[in-house]
Design an enzyme around this catalytic site. Structure first.
Site, PDB file in Angstrom:
ATOM      1  N   ASP A   1      -5.392  -1.575 -15.102  1.00  0.00           N
ATOM      2  CA  ASP A   1      -4.315  -2.526 -15.345  1.00  0.00           C
ATOM      3  C   ASP A   1      -4.290  -3.596 -14.262  1.00  0.00           C
ATOM      4  O   ASP A   1      -3.509  -4.543 -14.340  1.00  0.00           O
ATOM      5  CB  ASP A   1      -2.958  -1.802 -15.357  1.00  0.00           C
ATOM      6  CG  ASP A   1      -2.721  -1.072 -16.668  1.00  0.00           C
ATOM      7  OD1 ASP A   1      -2.910  -1.682 -17.722  1.00  0.00           O
ATOM      8  OD2 ASP A   1      -2.346   0.105 -16.628  1.00  0.00           O
TER       9      ASP A   1
ATOM     10  N   LYS B   1      -3.824   1.267  -4.332  1.00  0.00           N
ATOM     11  CA  LYS B   1      -4.914   1.832  -5.120  1.00  0.00           C
ATOM     12  C   LYS B   1      -6.256   1.854  -4.386  1.00  0.00           C
ATOM     13  O   LYS B   1      -7.119   2.677  -4.680  1.00  0.00           O
ATOM     14  CB  LYS B   1      -5.067   1.054  -6.424  1.00  0.00           C
ATOM     15  CG  LYS B   1      -3.986   1.318  -7.455  1.00  0.00           C
ATOM     16  CD  LYS B   1      -4.232   2.617  -8.194  1.00  0.00           C
ATOM     17  CE  LYS B   1      -3.308   2.778  -9.376  1.00  0.00           C
ATOM     18  NZ  LYS B   1      -3.613   3.974 -10.175  1.00  0.00           N
TER      19      LYS B   1
END
Length: 392
Positions: free
Chosen positions: A113, A71
């Site tokens: 998350d 990410k």
């Protein structure tokens, strides 16, 4: 349980913002950053032999910038793009040029998350900016602590991921923070697109590393941003030579559900949102990602937690000769789906055209981001591993 759905909307639309030239340019930016190193691509030759396919390759993102997940590629590129645009640097900028010219520093904000928020917090710290990260209820303490260590202000809400996104969006507007969210909706598409473009570096590294042309690529998805980005890139790279499948958690299958209903609208999952695959636990698709995936993905798949656990154990306790890889619950989902399809789902195997000449490419998108759960899963699987192998 594995479910599979052929994408009847598949066509040959291409997306120039995700082509090879763009990927190389974004890869060049990441090369300009401190601590950049390409992550490794591994050939799992012995697993391929036991699965009855020609090759299995896996990209290991557990070492990306020391943050244990892919990410950070999207986060660093998007934050840099926002800063370069704010400064007015034009098209030719890199990390050092932004640092030299940055005076007024905005405050960034996002919901996550876990992995996305850590990437945004990391990017904000590198550029000397403050950052606020909101997480949904039930977030593992380890994920929260990792984000906090990057200097971000963290807040765990008492609601779901999708509700947390709405909460941080409202808060950012009230406070004048710059929202850098990896999911798009009407009126909010540019920032998510920049995050998606950041993932192209991963694809471009694979282009440089892999020595064969994959026949099958499996890309896991939460809201679908990474899957859409790499699907578009691999279509430029391999065209119709490759079958691309999107893999979701069965209890958070918003892309599968949207494809199944097939009425031109986005649909939320009908699942419980109860899954250990935290990185895939998203109940509603990214608008931009869906528009791309509906045109370019061949199949949408879902898997259960047990299937992802199979992937985790197989990588943790590989066949002799294959490398040992640490892959978390979301990270091992794609390879877990492949293993289970080839072991237990002959109809899915035939539908996807998997066979002895197939070359499979997967991405382990994260390492052990919840180490307590990771250790429990791989430890429980260790005793029955030989029995599991006997099923091949």
């Amino acid at each position: 349980m594995i479910r599979w759905l052929k994408n009847d909307n598949r066509n040959r639309v291409s997306y120039s913002d995700f082509d090879i030239e763009k990927a190389m340019a974004i890869h060049a930016f990441h090369r300009s950053m401190p601590f950049y190193m390409p992550t490794s691509l591994y050939a799992l030759d012995y697993l391929a032999r036991h699965l009855g396919v020609s090759g299995v390759y896996i990209k290991d993102e557990s070492t990306r910038f020391g943050l244990n997940a892919f990410k950070s590629l999207g986060g660093t590129y998007c934050v840099a793009f926002c800063l370069a645009e704010r400064i007015g640097l034009g098209a030719n900028w890199d990390y050092e040029k932004i640092i030299r010219n940055l005076s007024v520093k905005p405050v960034f904000a996002t919901a996550t998350d876990g992995n996305h928020g850590r990437g945004i917090a990391y990017a904000s710290r590198l550029f000397g900016c403050k950052c606020h990260v909101y997480l949904p209820k039930g977030s593992a303490n380890e994920r929260v602590d990792n984000i906090r260590r990057e200097g971000a202000e963290t807040f765990v809400t008492d609601c779901s991921y999708d509700e947390t996104v709405l909460m941080i969006a409202r808060k950012a507007q009230e406070e004048g923070w710059m929202l850098v969210q990896d999911t798009a909706w009407e009126g909010y598409t540019e920032i998510p697109a920049r995050i998606m473009q950041g993932y192209l570096t991963m694809g471009d590294e694979i282009r440089e590393q892999i020595s064969v042309t994959p026949t099958h690529i499996f890309l896991q998805a939460g809201v679908g941003s990474m899957a859409a980005s790499l699907c578009a890139y691999f279509r430029f790279l391999y065209g119709e030579k490759v079958m691309i499948s999107v893999v979701e958690a069965s209890e958070a299958d918003c892309l599968y559900e949207t494809a199944k209903v097939n009425d031109g609208l986005l649909h939320a999952t009908k699942g419980s949102m109860q899954t250990m695959m935290a990185g895939l636990c998203c109940g509603f698709p990214c608008l931009t990602a869906w528009e791309m995936l509906k045109n370019q993905a061949d199949f949408f798949l879902t898997l259960d937690d047990d299937d992802a656990a199979t992937g985790m154990r197989t990588l943790a306790y590989p066949y002799p000769g294959d490398p040992v890889l640490e892959s978390g619950e979301s990270g091992a989902s794609a390879i877990g789906a492949v293993i289970q399809i080839l072991r237990q789902y002959p109809e899915a195997k035939d539908a996807l055209g998997l066979g002895q000449n197939s070359v499979v490419l997967c991405i382990s998108t994260e390492g052990a981001t919840d180490r307590e759960n990771y250790q429990r899963i791989v430890r429980e699987g260790g005793e029955c591993l030989d029995a599991d192998r006997g099923q091949f």
